[in-house]
Enzyme design. Structure first.
Site, PDB file in Angstrom:
ATOM      1  N   HIS A   1       0.846  -1.190   0.000  1.00  0.00           N
ATOM      2  CA  HIS A   1       0.000   0.000   0.000  1.00  0.00           C
ATOM      3  C   HIS A   1       0.884   1.244   0.000  1.00  0.00           C
ATOM      4  CE1 HIS A   1      -3.987  -1.988   1.460  1.00  0.00           C
ATOM      5  NE2 HIS A   1      -3.915  -1.898   0.147  1.00  0.00           N
TER       6      HIS A   1
ATOM      7  N   ASP B   1       1.021   4.136   1.432  1.00  0.00           N
ATOM      8  CA  ASP B   1       1.529   4.821   2.628  1.00  0.00           C
ATOM      9  C   ASP B   1       2.666   4.051   3.288  1.00  0.00           C
ATOM     10  OD1 ASP B   1      -0.512   2.897   3.256  1.00  0.00           O
ATOM     11  OD2 ASP B   1      -0.764   3.768   5.241  1.00  0.00           O
TER      12      ASP B   1
ATOM     13  N   ASP C   1       0.016  -3.616   8.620  1.00  0.00           N
ATOM     14  CA  ASP C   1      -1.415  -3.398   8.823  1.00  0.00           C
ATOM     15  C   ASP C   1      -2.116  -4.745   8.929  1.00  0.00           C
ATOM     16  OD1 ASP C   1      -0.606  -0.844   8.418  1.00  0.00           O
ATOM     17  OD2 ASP C   1      -1.860  -0.461   6.662  1.00  0.00           O
TER      18      ASP C   1
ATOM     19  N   HIS D   1       0.262   4.059  13.706  1.00  0.00           N
ATOM     20  CA  HIS D   1      -0.636   3.970  12.543  1.00  0.00           C
ATOM     21  C   HIS D   1      -2.036   4.447  12.914  1.00  0.00           C
ATOM     22  CE1 HIS D   1      -2.579   2.095   8.964  1.00  0.00           C
ATOM     23  NE2 HIS D   1      -1.394   2.269   8.410  1.00  0.00           N
TER      24      HIS D   1
END
Length: 304
Positions: free
Chosen positions: A65, A67, A211, A269
């Site tokens: 991803h 980010d 994540d 995060h």
């Protein structure tokens, strides 16, 4: 080990938080630095620290991803333009090689240093006899891993006084005995180094999560670590939304830390909806379950 957070925001940067990146100094007596994820602007964040991109010899990417990877092309190009010739190894999920090669090719850029890219799967990623890194698959919409970093146990302290009394003179033999070897003296006696060593020094353990929503593999990744770095994207009341997007809440991260018997939980995060005051509320939610919870912020350095 020392871990410095360069970005602690989820998805997009905020006025006070950049997107994800962490620098690990794995052993303070060796020159290399390890970077975990490289969100957009990571090299700008490094300019506000004492870290030199040329000292980074390993980069570990959790998932693809933006980010977490959009800072990679710029960092690689700046490292080349600075004249660094030090080798760099990048570890990440399938697709990381294509992303890097295509970014450099289409922008007419290159790496002016030896660059090695390993596309990983779950299991042991790296082991040099002092440190080892293992990857565990997580629960996210794209292939995503967490990394478990472990120091190998170190031999206990050598009892030099006992050895001297046994007639062993200080010198090269001490180094062999320190390694637990058996040596033969000039008088024919054999000395087993293991009998002159104190208790082994347990190596430190660190878990850095990508994540993820709740997943059984998370317990294996975090089991009895000294420090567990885990996302807390949303508050406990938003569990359904968080989990549907492959993220975790404060409560879920704290429960995992408690079940894994981690010593510390570092929360990171955070959704951009939370300002500094709201993040304190997130911290309270986690501490109600796992008191040894702490908030990460950009440029925070912790010792493992």
């Amino acid at each position: 080990m020392e871990l410095t957070f360069l970005g602690t925001s989820a998805g997009v940067p905020t006025r006070n938080r950049n997107v994800t990146a962490m620098v690990l100094n794995p052993l303070l007596d060796r020159p290399g630095l390890w970077l975990f994820d490289c969100g957009e602007g990571t090299q700008h964040q490094m300019l506000r620290t004492a870290f030199n991109p040329g000292r980074i010899d390993k980069i570990f990417i959790t998932h693809l991803h933006g980010d977490h990877i959009f800072g990679l092309p710029g960092l690689l190009c700046s490292r080349s333009m600075a004249g660094s010739e030090a080798p760099l190894t990048i570890y990440g999920p399938a697709g990381i090689r294509e992303f890097i090669n295509m970014s450099l090719k289409l922008s007419g850029s290159w790496a002016g240093f030896p660059l090695t890219i390993h596309e990983i799967t779950e299991g042991l990623v790296f082991d040099d006899g002092e440190m080892k890194v293992s990857a565990v698959a997580l629960a996210h919409p794209v292939e995503c891993y967490g990394y478990r970093i472990e120091e190998h146990d170190k031999p206990g302290k050598l009892d030099a006084q006992r050895l001297t009394r046994a007639g062993v003179a200080p010198g090269p033999l001490f180094q062999r005995l320190k390694r637990g070897e058996t040596v033969r003296l000039e008088d024919g006696r054999e000395i087993d180094g293991r009998n002159y060593l104190g208790e082994p020094q347990k190596g430190k353990k660190l878990a850095i999560f990508g994540d993820t929503g709740p997943t059984p593999g998370a317990l294996r990744l975090a089991q009895e670590v000294d420090v567990m770095v885990h996302e807390t994207t949303l508050e406990a009341a938003m569990a359904e939304k968080a989990n549907s997007r492959g993220h975790s809440t404060t409560q879920q991260a704290a429960e995992l830390a408690r079940e894994a018997r981690a010593l510390r939980l570092i929360m990171t995060h955070f959704s951009s909806r939370y300002d500094a005051a709201a993040c304190l509320r997130l911290l309270s939610e986690a501490r109600a379950i796992f008191p040894a919870s702490e908030l990460a912020e950009d440029f925070l350095t912790i010792t493992v």
